[in-house]
Enzyme design. Sequence first.
Site, PDB file in Angstrom:
ATOM      1  CD  GLU A 117     -53.056  13.546  33.409  1.00 37.41           C
ATOM      2  OE1 GLU A 117     -52.340  14.541  33.226  1.00 37.41           O
ATOM      3  OE2 GLU A 117     -53.743  13.011  32.535  1.00 37.41           O
ATOM      4  CE  LYS A 119     -51.233  23.177  37.323  1.00 32.58           C
ATOM      5  NZ  LYS A 119     -49.976  23.901  37.297  1.00 32.58           N
ATOM      6  CG  ASP A 121     -43.949  24.070  39.656  1.00 28.80           C
ATOM      7  OD1 ASP A 121     -44.322  24.742  38.675  1.00 28.80           O
ATOM      8  OD2 ASP A 121     -43.650  24.562  40.749  1.00 28.80           O
ATOM      9  CE1 TYR A 228     -50.085  18.812  29.368  1.00 24.97           C
ATOM     10  CE2 TYR A 228     -48.296  18.596  30.934  1.00 24.97           C
ATOM     11  CZ  TYR A 228     -49.020  19.358  30.036  1.00 24.97           C
ATOM     12  OH  TYR A 228     -48.673  20.647  29.821  1.00 24.97           O
ATOM     13  CE  LYS A 317     -51.257  25.406  41.458  1.00 25.38           C
ATOM     14  NZ  LYS A 317     -51.491  26.745  40.982  1.00 25.38           N
ATOM     15  CB  CYS A 411     -34.589  57.829  45.747  1.00 26.61           C
ATOM     16  SG  CYS A 411     -33.950  56.498  44.729  1.00 26.61           S
ATOM     17  CB  CYS A 414     -30.904  59.164  42.628  1.00 28.54           C
ATOM     18  SG  CYS A 414     -32.676  59.439  42.727  1.00 28.54           S
ATOM     19  CB  CYS A 429     -37.384  57.330  43.028  1.00 26.02           C
ATOM     20  SG  CYS A 429     -36.135  58.405  42.306  1.00 26.02           S
ATOM     21  CB  CYS A 434     -33.622  57.277  39.691  1.00 24.61           C
ATOM     22  SG  CYS A 434     -33.160  56.129  41.003  1.00 24.61           S
TER      23      CYS A 434
HETATM   24  S1  IVH Z   1     -53.286  19.525  31.187  1.00 27.12           S
HETATM   25  C1  IVH Z   1     -56.264  21.199  29.585  1.00 27.12           C
HETATM   26  N1  IVH Z   1     -51.887  17.987  32.824  1.00 27.12           N
HETATM   27  O1  IVH Z   1     -50.242  23.115  34.122  1.00 27.12           O
HETATM   28  C2  IVH Z   1     -54.907  21.165  29.133  1.00 27.12           C
HETATM   29  N2  IVH Z   1     -51.265  20.277  32.582  1.00 27.12           N
HETATM   30  O2  IVH Z   1     -52.168  25.410  34.437  1.00 27.12           O
HETATM   31  C3  IVH Z   1     -53.986  21.851  30.068  1.00 27.12           C
HETATM   32  N3  IVH Z   1     -49.318  20.928  33.886  1.00 27.12           N
HETATM   33  O3  IVH Z   1     -49.672  24.819  31.126  1.00 27.12           O
HETATM   34  C4  IVH Z   1     -52.836  21.070  30.462  1.00 27.12           C
HETATM   35  N4  IVH Z   1     -48.946  18.976  34.800  1.00 27.12           N
HETATM   36  O4  IVH Z   1     -47.887  23.267  31.897  1.00 27.12           O
HETATM   37  C5  IVH Z   1     -52.051  19.221  32.297  1.00 27.12           C
HETATM   38  N5  IVH Z   1     -50.726  16.544  34.219  1.00 27.12           N
HETATM   39  C6  IVH Z   1     -50.886  17.757  33.685  1.00 27.12           C
HETATM   40  C7  IVH Z   1     -50.024  18.842  34.008  1.00 27.12           C
HETATM   41  C8  IVH Z   1     -50.264  20.088  33.440  1.00 27.12           C
HETATM   42  C9  IVH Z   1     -48.536  20.232  34.712  1.00 27.12           C
HETATM   43  C10 IVH Z   1     -49.180  22.377  33.595  1.00 27.12           C
HETATM   44  C11 IVH Z   1     -49.135  22.712  32.134  1.00 27.12           C
HETATM   45  C12 IVH Z   1     -50.162  23.781  31.895  1.00 27.12           C
HETATM   46  C13 IVH Z   1     -50.469  24.234  33.280  1.00 27.12           C
HETATM   47  C14 IVH Z   1     -51.921  24.625  33.350  1.00 27.12           C
END
Ligand code: IVH
Length: 684
Positions: A117, A119, A121, A228, A317, A411, A414, A429, A434
């Site tokens: 999947e 990830k 943000d 998810y 990542k 500083c 101050c 400081c 301060c």
């Molecule tokens: S699974 C194992 N799936 O990433 C259950 N998390 O570092 C953990 N996140 O807090 C979550 N996309 O906020 C999962 N497709 C995805 C995700 C995902 C983003 C975030 C989620 C979690 C963090 C974990």
Amino acid sequence: MVDTSVNYVNRRVAELRRELNYHNHRYHVLDDPVISDYAFDRMLQELRQLETEHPELVTPDSPTHRIGGDPAEGFVQVEHRQTMLSLGNAFDPESLAAWHQRVKNLLDGADFAMTCELKIDGLAVSLIYENGVLAQGATRGNGYVGENVTQNLRTIRTIPLQLQGNPPPYLEVRGEVYMPVDSFSRLNEERRERGEPLFANPRNSGAGTIRQLDPKITASRNMQIWVYSLVDAGDFPTPANHWDTLEWLQSLGFRTNPHNRRCHTLEEVNAYYREWLERRHDLLYEADGVVIKVDRFNYQAALGIVGREPRWAIAYKFPAERAVTRLLDIGINVGRTGSLNPYALLEPVIVSGATVRHASLHNEEDIRRKDIRIGDWVTIERAGDVIPQVVGPLPDRRTGEEQEFRMPELCPECQTPVVKPEGEAMHRCPNPSCPAQFFELLKHFVSRGAMDIDGLGEQWCRILIDQQLVRSVADLYFMERAQLLELERMGDRLATKIMDNIEASKTRPLPRILFALGITHVGAEVADLLTQRYASIDQLYQASEEELTGIAGIGPKIAQSIYEYFQEADNLAVIEKLREAGVKLHHEIEIVNPSDLPWHGLSFVVTGALAAMTRREAETKIKALGGSATSAVTRKTSYLVAGESPGAKLDTAQRLGTRVLDETTFLRLLSEPPAALEMPGELL
Ligand code: IVH
């Protein structure tokens, strides 16, 4: 004649809701509307009209609530029935391969499918549905306790208020709420025009939006969700693997990401990663990596969880993105504890969609080691939501005009001579009064996670200090409305809002006030831990360093810092003044040491129907006695409480040899919880 009989109205309201829910789903989730916006709005208008005329027909799941209800008073904390987990990380193909191999070994060499999947943000949320209706939405918080943000989540159009098909009586799912990149840019553009501070990235603005007290603001910002995971469907039959589960969730009306892919080999996973590394900017939202999950639930259960990270999933990542720009100057920011933090002032540059003007430079040693000079061309790096970093200079581009940086001797705020304690990297400081330190403390004190005094933004904190209206955080509570009104640009409404919020902050829960005091090393989580043990600031004040170190999660550094805080007369004076102002410095309820509770350390799973109470009530009673209640039977489960039609969990318990309590025995134990439940075999 128009039929206004009760029957007609009832029927029409139900029909409109059904239609509107259906079209909402087609439009927002399937991206495939079958009617015009105009027709949709007409129906919504009709429903709103009927609800105004017949308020008794208003229900929390009505599509009219999408627009945002009344502002919430503040957020209530909710305990997650199952911890909201985090993920281990891989940053290169080798560590991914190592994870894959480890999983394979733990599964005795079996082949296993994985769901890949994106990830996202954004902000993790939990959604609970009761009988198919959205009953509660919460933020992740610290993983154990989050905030109830149901009203705000209701305004997100891609979160179903009412599930379709045949939903289970109880369902908890989790997903990521996010702000699309274009909505983020638009929002920042508007904020810039209004002279308001800008959000750093879509993640921050998304999180800020969900934590708005006024749901109308959330409603106006086009937030979205990708769901998810399935967390709990009670005893309802659900698929045996994650992939099919996502499909099932989609059939109930949840929005699942169409870019998810089932992979069978490590090569396929790598290909998925490379593909999205390339294409990630084509997405309308920010993704900072891919998440790989072992597909079969029985494998997931066998792999288990270490700490808060499941062994059966990993985040791979995307690398941080870099850019080159000019270092215009090095500024110094004096932190809450007096540390002098150098930061880079940059010629603005766009890195992964966000404009970067400032970057972190850590400390003097680091600047020296990397040989960063003012005027240099530098490489900066931005990974996800962290503050951008200066990686290093491009010496080839130097003209000879560049200046070496030296830490100031005084500083900048101050003018007190700066000190550099032995063995520490930071200059400090040493002046506790301060103004810069106090400014940081005041900002922290009024911030959302602390006393949450909305309306007192950064600029006002600065003004209150400059005008000498506050010299300590406690002075806030003695300020008068008339004094506020004398300030330039302070209006009547804002003054009222600030005064009201200051008043309201007097009753914040104990962990908040403890966190707000700004004791070095006492963040929100440590404050939580401390207030589980101490019922008041006074009790904490009396704790010795040894006693504090004895608390799980409190190390010697934290203990020392707390101890030293209470040795300072100035700090004690602030606490006394807060008390005098009526700020609550204790718990409302008496607390007990959790390890003194009779069922401490025992974990329970409740399944099937109980005659005397609901499963939830049973779990609450278990927790009140110090036990924990989870939903899956594992080797760690101490007891399965089995009611009528217990289903598959009873089979699992029997297979694992878990002790089973019938309802009568369970009720007997509840009414006279024997301290000796640790040796349960003999009790039964
Ligand atoms: S699974 C194992 N799936 O990433 C259950 N998390 O570092 C953990 N996140 O807090 C979550 N996309 O906020 C999962 N497709 C995805 C995700 C995902 C983003 C975030 C989620 C979690 C963090 C974990």
